[in-house]
Write a protein that holds these residues in place. Structure first.
Motif, PDB file in Angstrom:
ATOM      1  N   SER A   3       0.623  -1.279  -0.005  1.00 41.25           N
ATOM      2  CA  SER A   3      -0.025   0.083  -0.039  1.00 41.25           C
ATOM      3  C   SER A   3       0.940   1.142  -0.067  1.00 41.25           C
ATOM      4  CB  SER A   3      -0.919   0.061   1.236  1.00 41.25           C
ATOM      5  OG  SER A   3      -0.498   0.174   2.201  1.00 41.25           O
ATOM      6  N   PHE A   4       0.447   2.198  -0.778  1.00 46.77           N
ATOM      7  CA  PHE A   4       1.119   3.458  -0.916  1.00 46.77           C
ATOM      8  C   PHE A   4       0.347   4.697  -0.720  1.00 46.77           C
ATOM      9  CE2 PHE A   4       3.910   0.808  -3.165  1.00 46.77           C
ATOM     10  CZ  PHE A   4       5.146   1.391  -3.618  1.00 46.77           C
ATOM     11  N   THR A   5       0.706   5.472   0.138  1.00 52.72           N
ATOM     12  CA  THR A   5       0.010   6.636   0.635  1.00 52.72           C
ATOM     13  C   THR A   5       0.596   7.751   0.194  1.00 52.72           C
ATOM     14  OG1 THR A   5      -0.839   5.438   2.670  1.00 52.72           O
ATOM     15  CG2 THR A   5      -0.753   7.827   2.955  1.00 52.72           C
ATOM     16  N   VAL A   6      -0.103   8.613  -0.551  1.00 51.76           N
ATOM     17  CA  VAL A   6      -0.004   9.748  -1.203  1.00 51.76           C
ATOM     18  C   VAL A   6      -0.640  10.983  -0.536  1.00 51.76           C
ATOM     19  CG1 VAL A   6       1.185   8.832  -3.354  1.00 51.76           C
ATOM     20  CG2 VAL A   6      -1.318   9.647  -3.122  1.00 51.76           C
ATOM     21  N   LEU A  63      10.714  -4.167  -2.598  1.00 45.39           N
ATOM     22  CA  LEU A  63      10.682  -3.413  -3.701  1.00 45.39           C
ATOM     23  C   LEU A  63      12.136  -2.736  -4.039  1.00 45.39           C
ATOM     24  CD1 LEU A  63       7.049  -1.805  -3.458  1.00 45.39           C
ATOM     25  CD2 LEU A  63       7.636  -3.505  -4.865  1.00 45.39           C
ATOM     26  N   ASN A  64      12.543  -3.075  -5.254  1.00 45.36           N
ATOM     27  CA  ASN A  64      13.649  -2.213  -5.735  1.00 45.36           C
ATOM     28  C   ASN A  64      13.264  -0.894  -6.177  1.00 45.36           C
ATOM     29  OD1 ASN A  64      12.845  -2.335  -8.156  1.00 45.36           O
ATOM     30  ND2 ASN A  64      14.001  -4.349  -8.682  1.00 45.36           N
ATOM     31  N   ASP A  65      14.200   0.163  -6.620  1.00 49.85           N
ATOM     32  CA  ASP A  65      13.844   1.389  -6.702  1.00 49.85           C
ATOM     33  C   ASP A  65      12.911   1.500  -8.055  1.00 49.85           C
ATOM     34  OD1 ASP A  65      14.073   4.315  -6.205  1.00 49.85           O
ATOM     35  OD2 ASP A  65      14.928   4.391  -8.236  1.00 49.85           O
ATOM     36  N   SER A  66      13.206   0.737  -9.115  1.00 51.82           N
ATOM     37  CA  SER A  66      12.246   0.895 -10.246  1.00 51.82           C
ATOM     38  C   SER A  66      10.912   0.371 -10.100  1.00 51.82           C
ATOM     39  CB  SER A  66      12.783  -0.054 -11.401  1.00 51.82           C
ATOM     40  OG  SER A  66      12.848  -1.511 -11.028  1.00 51.82           O
ATOM     41  N   LYS A  67      10.666  -0.639  -9.277  1.00 50.68           N
ATOM     42  CA  LYS A  67       9.458  -1.187  -8.883  1.00 50.68           C
ATOM     43  C   LYS A  67       8.554  -0.084  -8.038  1.00 50.68           C
ATOM     44  CE  LYS A  67      10.506  -6.075  -8.985  1.00 50.68           C
ATOM     45  NZ  LYS A  67      10.620  -7.282  -8.294  1.00 50.68           N
ATOM     46  N   LEU A  80       5.013   1.896  -8.765  1.00 47.68           N
ATOM     47  CA  LEU A  80       3.820   1.899  -8.058  1.00 47.68           C
ATOM     48  C   LEU A  80       3.486   3.343  -7.521  1.00 47.68           C
ATOM     49  CD1 LEU A  80       4.105  -1.516  -6.156  1.00 47.68           C
ATOM     50  CD2 LEU A  80       3.073  -0.979  -8.408  1.00 47.68           C
ATOM     51  N   ARG A  81       4.684   4.206  -7.161  1.00 49.39           N
ATOM     52  CA  ARG A  81       4.375   5.453  -6.675  1.00 49.39           C
ATOM     53  C   ARG A  81       3.826   6.286  -7.756  1.00 49.39           C
ATOM     54  NH1 ARG A  81       7.073  10.337  -7.632  1.00 49.39           N
ATOM     55  NH2 ARG A  81       7.074  11.800  -5.767  1.00 49.39           N
ATOM     56  N   ASN A  82       4.262   6.112  -8.985  1.00 45.03           N
ATOM     57  CA  ASN A  82       3.596   6.906 -10.048  1.00 45.03           C
ATOM     58  C   ASN A  82       2.061   6.424 -10.174  1.00 45.03           C
ATOM     59  OD1 ASN A  82       5.856   8.252 -10.515  1.00 45.03           O
ATOM     60  ND2 ASN A  82       6.754   6.843 -12.097  1.00 45.03           N
ATOM     61  N   SER A 125       1.259  -6.066 -12.064  1.00 44.08           N
ATOM     62  CA  SER A 125       0.715  -5.241 -10.859  1.00 44.08           C
ATOM     63  C   SER A 125      -0.751  -4.964 -11.122  1.00 44.08           C
ATOM     64  CB  SER A 125       1.773  -4.077 -10.676  1.00 44.08           C
ATOM     65  OG  SER A 125       1.772  -3.189 -11.590  1.00 44.08           O
ATOM     66  N   TYR A 126      -1.567  -4.927 -10.249  1.00 45.79           N
ATOM     67  CA  TYR A 126      -2.568  -4.556 -10.099  1.00 45.79           C
ATOM     68  C   TYR A 126      -3.232  -3.527  -8.907  1.00 45.79           C
ATOM     69  CZ  TYR A 126      -3.481  -8.290 -13.477  1.00 45.79           C
ATOM     70  OH  TYR A 126      -3.305  -9.052 -14.534  1.00 45.79           O
ATOM     71  N   ILE A 127      -4.079  -2.675  -9.299  1.00 46.25           N
ATOM     72  CA  ILE A 127      -4.601  -1.751  -8.103  1.00 46.25           C
ATOM     73  C   ILE A 127      -5.753  -2.405  -7.817  1.00 46.25           C
ATOM     74  CG2 ILE A 127      -5.694   0.292  -7.530  1.00 46.25           C
ATOM     75  CD1 ILE A 127      -3.757   1.963  -9.642  1.00 46.25           C
ATOM     76  N   THR A 128      -5.851  -2.679  -6.356  1.00 47.30           N
ATOM     77  CA  THR A 128      -7.151  -3.413  -5.849  1.00 47.30           C
ATOM     78  C   THR A 128      -8.003  -2.599  -5.143  1.00 47.30           C
ATOM     79  OG1 THR A 128      -5.669  -3.898  -3.832  1.00 47.30           O
ATOM     80  CG2 THR A 128      -5.483  -5.726  -5.567  1.00 47.30           C
ATOM     81  N   GLU A 129      -7.526  -1.502  -4.438  1.00 48.55           N
ATOM     82  CA  GLU A 129      -8.285  -0.570  -3.877  1.00 48.55           C
ATOM     83  C   GLU A 129      -7.872   0.601  -3.477  1.00 48.55           C
ATOM     84  OE1 GLU A 129     -10.035  -1.342   0.073  1.00 48.55           O
ATOM     85  OE2 GLU A 129      -8.192  -2.562   0.446  1.00 48.55           O
ATOM     86  N   PHE A 130      -8.601   1.679  -3.265  1.00 50.40           N
ATOM     87  CA  PHE A 130      -7.994   2.986  -2.706  1.00 50.40           C
ATOM     88  C   PHE A 130      -8.891   3.533  -1.899  1.00 50.40           C
ATOM     89  CE2 PHE A 130     -11.290   4.480  -5.567  1.00 50.40           C
ATOM     90  CZ  PHE A 130     -11.489   6.000  -5.257  1.00 50.40           C
ATOM     91  N   ILE A 131      -8.336   4.174  -0.733  1.00 43.21           N
ATOM     92  CA  ILE A 131      -9.096   4.504   0.367  1.00 43.21           C
ATOM     93  C   ILE A 131      -8.651   6.229   0.345  1.00 43.21           C
ATOM     94  CG2 ILE A 131      -9.229   4.558   2.977  1.00 43.21           C
ATOM     95  CD1 ILE A 131      -7.723   1.736   2.753  1.00 43.21           C
ATOM     96  N   PRO A 132      -9.567   7.219  -0.038  1.00 49.42           N
ATOM     97  CA  PRO A 132      -9.246   8.533   0.098  1.00 49.42           C
ATOM     98  C   PRO A 132      -9.722   9.314   1.272  1.00 49.42           C
ATOM     99  CG  PRO A 132     -11.442   7.892  -1.039  1.00 49.42           C
ATOM    100  CD  PRO A 132     -10.831   6.598  -0.367  1.00 49.42           C
ATOM    101  N   ARG A 133      -9.204   8.691   2.485  1.00 49.17           N
ATOM    102  CA  ARG A 133      -9.476   9.193   4.036  1.00 49.17           C
ATOM    103  C   ARG A 133      -8.276   8.911   4.715  1.00 49.17           C
ATOM    104  NH1 ARG A 133     -11.274   4.895   6.845  1.00 49.17           N
ATOM    105  NH2 ARG A 133     -12.061   3.346   5.646  1.00 49.17           N
ATOM    106  N   LEU A 134      -8.548   9.266   6.076  1.00 51.05           N
ATOM    107  CA  LEU A 134      -7.518   8.691   7.055  1.00 51.05           C
ATOM    108  C   LEU A 134      -7.925   7.252   7.442  1.00 51.05           C
ATOM    109  CD1 LEU A 134      -7.304  12.090   9.083  1.00 51.05           C
ATOM    110  CD2 LEU A 134      -5.264  11.098   7.842  1.00 51.05           C
TER     111      LEU A 134
END
Length: 800
Positions: free
Chosen positions: A209-212, A248-252, A256-258, A286-295
C-alpha cells in the motif's frame, strides 16, 4: 491560498469508537488545526468518547447515528460551508456518495462524490482506472447466471467470488479454482436483491500500500509504503506489516508510486489517498486492488513510522493550502512536499486473545496488534512476531518439533497465525527457501531473515558466543528476547542497550522537533531531555481495542497535565503511542517492548518526581515514587439492583472530591446511563453517598483515584464494588465532568492538597451544562439540564 469562502465546517465523525480507535488522535489533530486557523467546526458523531476531550473545539456537537439522513438534516438546518469526511470511517464515504445533488452550495472537502462512490461501486472504480490506463482487475457484479458464466470463461480460473447484499454488506470472498467449486458456490441459497461479484484471483501476489498526499494544484508526495509479509489471500489486518516496503527495488517502487499519484489525479482527490497494489514478482504483473481516500488505520501506522503529521496536513490540503506551504499550527510552516526518508523499519504484528492457531484467509480474525521498531528485519521480527514474551513462541517451537515433514508441509500450505514459526521450523529442517517462497508467496528477504534468526538461535542455545558473532546477533535484536541471557551477560560493548531517535521525517526542523525514540542496541545513546523535573508514565502492551481507546485518552490527558504543571512528560511504552501533534512536541515517547529503560540509567534519578505505572503488575513496589494507575479490585459483592451509581473519587489521603457520578438504571430490558448527575442529586443522597465514601476511605492514607459502584437496595445505598486506580469508566467520568479528574490527580501527586471541611456542595461540585445519556452501552445522546432532569425523573419513578 486557502478557500476564502469557507468559514463553517461539518466534520463527519467515526461511528463506533472502539472499532475506529486509530482515528481518535487523527480527529483531535484535525479539529485542533481547524480551530487554530479560525474555522467554526461542528461534528456529528455516534460516540462522543472518541473525541479525546476535543469538545472545546466544536461550535456544535451532534450526537446522533452517523447516517446520510442526519448529515443532510444538519446541512439543511445549519447550512455549513463545507463537509469534511476524511476523519470518518468508510461509512463517511458512503454518506458523501449519497449526498450528490442534495446539499446545494455546501462543498465537499477531500474526496469528491465520484471518489467516494468508487470505493463502493466496483464498476465505477474499474471504469475510471481503465480510462486513466491504470492496471485493474477485471470484475463483474450480476445476478444473471448466464452472464456470470460467460465472464468466467473469458478470464479463466482461479477466481474469487462473494455475494453483495442490498444493504451494502457482503459475504467474505470465496476462492474458486474449478467448475465444480463454482457450481457449488452458485447453488448456495440466495436472498432477494443479491448480486454475485466475481473477479480474477490474485491469490499469492504480494500486497503493498502506498499513501500519497495531493493538493488542489496537482502537487503530490509519497508519505510512506507498507508491505504485507503474507501474500494476498490473507486479510490485510491479519498479516504482519513492514514499513517501508523493503522487497521493492527502486524501479518497482517508482512504478507503483507513479500509479498512486496518477490514481489520485484521475479521481481529483485533494488530501490523502492510500492505494493498495497486488504485485507478482515473477511475472511483473501489478494491479490496483482498492484505494482509500481518507485517514485510516494504515495512515495512523504510517504517521507513527515516519513522524509525518498526516492528519494536520490533510486538513490543510482540503482547505486549499499548497503542499509545500503547510502549517504545523497557526504560525509555524513546514514543507509537506518533502517525502520522508526513514532510517529504520517499523512493523505491526497482529495479536490474538487466544493462544491456539487460527487459519488465515480473506476475513479478519485478529483482535489487536503490536508495533515495534528496529534497524533490521531480524530485529523487528525478534521484537514482535517471534517475541516469546508476547506470543509463547517457545511453546510453538516445541509443538512444531513434534510434527513429521508431511504434517509440517500441511501447515505451510494452509497458513495460520503461526506461519513465521512454521517457516522457522521448515528452514531448520533444510527446506529450500525458493520452494518455500513459491508455495507460501512470502518474498525471499523475509525467508533469509528467518534463516539468520535460526542460525543465531542455535548459537545461543549451544552457548557458543564469542567476539566474532556477538555484534551480528545484537544487530538482530536478540538481546532481550527470552533465551538470550548469555548475550545479556556478555561484557562486550556492542551488547549495550541504547535509545535511538526515530530519524524519519524530512520536515523535522526547528519547528517540528521529533521526540520519538525506541530502545535498541548500539554504542551511543541519542536520548535528549530538558532540565525540567520529570514524571515518567509507563504503559503495558495492550491487546484489545477498548483498552487502546482508554489508554490513548489517559496518556493524552496525563501528558497534557504534566506539561501544564511545568514538568517534562516521558511516556515509556511496551507498545508505541502516537500523541496528538500539540503534545507530540512536548512529550518524550520511548518504545520499549522489553521494558529495559528501568535498568539503563539514562534518566537522572534525581530529576524524576513521580512514576505513573499503567501496567497491571507493579514490579518496583519499594519505590515510593511509583503510582499504580490501573485498577485494582478491593471489594466485589454480588448484589443485583435496578439502580446503581458509579462514582469516581479523587483523594489526597485525607480529604476527597467526587467530581463525577454516573446514574445507571435497568428499565424495561434496557440499560440507561446518565453522566455527571452530581447537580441532580438530592441533599439526602449526597449525604448518604458521602458517608459511605468516608467509611470506605477511612484506612486509605495516600493520593489515589477510586471507583465505587453503589447500589440502591430497599431504599438504602450500599457499596458493592470498590477499585483503586483507573477503570474503563475513566473516559466517561473525564468527559462527563467539568472537573478534569486526571489533572486533579497530577496536582495531588505533586503535593497539592484538598481543602479541609468542604461542604457537600463543594465535594460534588462541577460546572457541567451538557449531560451524556447512554442506552445499552452503544447509543448516545447529549442532553441539556432540563432534558436530563426529565429523564432522571422518569427513571426514578420505578426505583426499587
Amino acid at each position: 491560498m486557502e478557500l476564502d469562502e469557507i468559514h463553517t465546517i461539518l466534520v463527519i465523525g467515526p461511528t463506533s469508537s472502539d472499532k475506529n480507535v486509530d482515528l481518535s488522535t487523527a480527529l483531535y489533530d484535525t479539529v485542533n488545526i481547524l480551530h487554530q486557523l479560525g474555522y467554526k467546526i461542528s461534528i456529528i458523531v455516534e460516540d462522543p468518547t472518541s473525541l479525546l476531550s476535543s469538545g472545546v473545539f466544536y461550535d456544535k456537537t451532534i450526537v446522533e447515528k452517523v447516517t446520510g439522513e442526519n448529515v443532510l438534516n444538519f446541512v439543511q438546518t445549519y447550512h455549513p460551508d463545507a463537509i469534511l469526511p476524511t476523519v470518518g470511517d468508510r461509512n463517511a464515504l458512503g454518506i458523501i456518495s449519497s449526498l450528490n445533488g442534495k446539499i446545494g452550495t455546501t462543498k465537499i472537502l477531500g474526496p469528491n462524490f465520484a471518489a467516494s462512490l468508487a470505493t463502493f461501486k466496483r464498476e465505477l472504480f474499474i471504469k475510471r482506472l481503465t480510462k486513466a490506463k491504470l492496471p485493474v482487475i477485471k470484475f463483474i457484479s450480476s445476478n444473471d447466471e448466464k452472464e456470470i458464466y460467460e465472464f468466467i470463461r473469458s478470464i479463466g480460473f482461479p477466481i474469487i467470488a462473494r455475494r453483495r447484499y442490498s444493504n451494502r454488506h457482503s459475504s467474505g470472498w470465496t476462492n474458486i479454482n474449478n467448475l465444480f467449486e463454482l457450481d457449488n458456490f452458485m447453488a448456495m441459497e440466495e436472498l432477494d436483491d443479491t448480486k454475485i461479484e466475481i473477479e480474477r484471483s490474485i491469490r499469492g501476489f504480494s500486497e503493498y500500500s502506498f499513501t500519497v498526499l495531493r493538493d488542489r494544484y496537482d502537487n503530490s508526495s509519497l508519505v510512506g509504503t507498507i508491505e504485507d509479509i503474507e501474500p494476498i489471500g490473507i486479510h490485510h489486518l491479519d498479516s504482519n506489516l513492514i514499513s517501508p516496503a523493503i522487497s521493492l527495488n527502486d524501479s518497482k517502487l517508482q512504478r507503483l508510486r507513479n500509479y498512486s499519484i496518477k490514481l489520485a489525479r484521475a479521481f481529483n482527490i485533494v488530501g490523502i489517498c492510500t492505494v493498495h497494489f497486488a504485485y507478482n514478482h515473477i511475472t511483473k504483473e501489478s494491479y490496483i486492488t482498492e484505494f482509500i481516500p481518507r485517514l485510516s488505520e494504515e495512515t495512523k501506522f504510517l504517521e507513527y513510522a515516519t513522524s509525518y503529521p498526516v492528519a494536520t496536513a490533510v486538513a490543510e490540503l482540503c482547505l486549499g493550502y499548497h503542499l509545500d506551504k503547510l502549517q504545523l499550527d497557526a504560525g509555524s510552516f513546514f514543507n509537506g512536499a518533502t517525502e520522508p526518508f526513514v532510517d529504520h523499519i517499523t512493523s505491526r504484528f497482529p495479536q490474538w486473545k487466544t493462544p491456539g492457531q487460527k487459519y488465515l484467509g480473506p476475513s479478519k480474525t485478529s483482535d489487536s496488534s503490536i508495533v515495534v521498531n528496529g534497524f533490521s528485519l531480524e530485529e523487528v521480527l525478534n521484537k514482535g512476531a517471534l517475541n516469546d514474551k508476547l506470543n509463547n513462541n517457545f511453546d510453538r517451537y516445541n509443538e512444531l518439533r513434534k510434527l513429521d515433514d508431511d504434517e509440517l508441509f500441511e501447515k505451510i500450505i494452509h497458513p495460520t497465525n503461526w506461519m513465521l514459526d512454521v517457516l522457522l521450523e521448515a528452514l531448520r529442517r533444510k527446506f529450500e527457501k525458493p520452494v518455500l517462497s513459491e508455495i507460501t508467496g512470502i518474498n525471499l528477504p523475509y525467508l533469509a531473515a528467518l534463516q539468520n534468526i535460526i542460525n543465531n538461535s542455535l548459537i545461543i542455545r549451544e552457548g557458543e558466543i564469542d567476539g566474532k558473532n556477538v555484534e551480528r546477533m545484537v544487530e538482530m535484536g536478540v538481546k532481550g528476547v527470552g533465551h538470550s541471557k548469555l548475550l545479556l551477560d556478555s561484557p562486550d560493548i556492542v551488547t549495550k542497550t541504547v535509545v535511538k531517535n526515530k530519524k524519519a521525517v524530512s520536515v523535522a526542523n526547528n519547528d517540528f522537533i521529533n521526540h520519538n525514540y525506541f530502545v535498541t542496541s548500539g554504542i551511543t545513546n541519542e536520548l535528549e531531555l530538558s532540565d525540567r523535573k520529570k514524571i515518567i508514565v509507563r504503559t503495558p502492551i495492550i491487546t484489545s481495542k477498548t483498552d487502546i481507546m482508554v489508554r490513548q485518552f489517559v496518556l493524552f490527558r496525563l501528558a497534557k497535565s504534566i506539561d501544564q504543571n511545568g514538568l517534562e512528560p516521558i511516556i515509556i511504552g511496551r507498545e508505541p503511542w502516537n500523541a496528538p501533534l500539540e503534545i507530540r512536541r512536548k512529550v518524550v515517547e520511548i518504545d520499549d517492548p522489553h521494558m529495559e529503560m528501568r535498568n539503563l540509567g539514562l534518566i537522572d534519578d534525581e530529576s524524576i518526581l513521580k512514576i505513573i505505572d499503567l501496567s497491571k503488575n507493579l514490579v518496583d513496589t519499594n519505590d515510593d515514587r511509583v503510582f499504580q494507575f490501573s485498577a485494582q479490585e478491593i471489594k466485589n459483592i454480588d448484589l443485583e439492583s435496578n439502580t446503581t451509581l458509579r462514582v469516581m473519587v479523587v483523594s489526597d489521603g485525607k480529604n476527597y472530591l467526587i467530581p463525577s457520578v454516573i446514574y445507571q438504571a435497568k428499565r424495561n430490558k434496557h440499560l440507561y446511563e446518565i453522566s455527571s448527575v452530581n447537580n441532580f442529586m438530592t441533599i439526602e443522597d449526597r449525604a448518604d453517598v458521602s458517608k459511605l465514601i468516608s467509611q470506605e476511605l477511612e484506612d486509605e492514607k495516600q493520593v489515589d483515584i477510586y471507583n465505587f459502584e453503589i447500589v440502591k437496595s430497599n431504599d438504602h445505598w450500599l457499596v458493592t464494588k470498590k477499585y483503586r486506580g483507573m477503570t474503563s469508566d475513566i473516559i466517561r467520568h473525564e468527559l462527563a465532568s467539568s472537573v478534569h479528574v486526571i489533572d486533579t490527580l497530577v496536582k495531588l501527586l505533586l503535593g497539592n492538597k484538598i481543602d479541609d471541611n468542604l461542604s457537600l456542595e463543594k465535594i460534588f461540585d462541577n460546572f457541567d451544562e451538557k449531560f451524556l445519556l447512554t442506552i445499552d452501552s452503544k447509543r448516545y445522546k447529549l442532553l441539556d439540564k432540563d432534558e436530563t432532569e426529565a429523564e432522571l425523573s422518569e427513571l426514578k419513578k420505578s426505583e426499587k
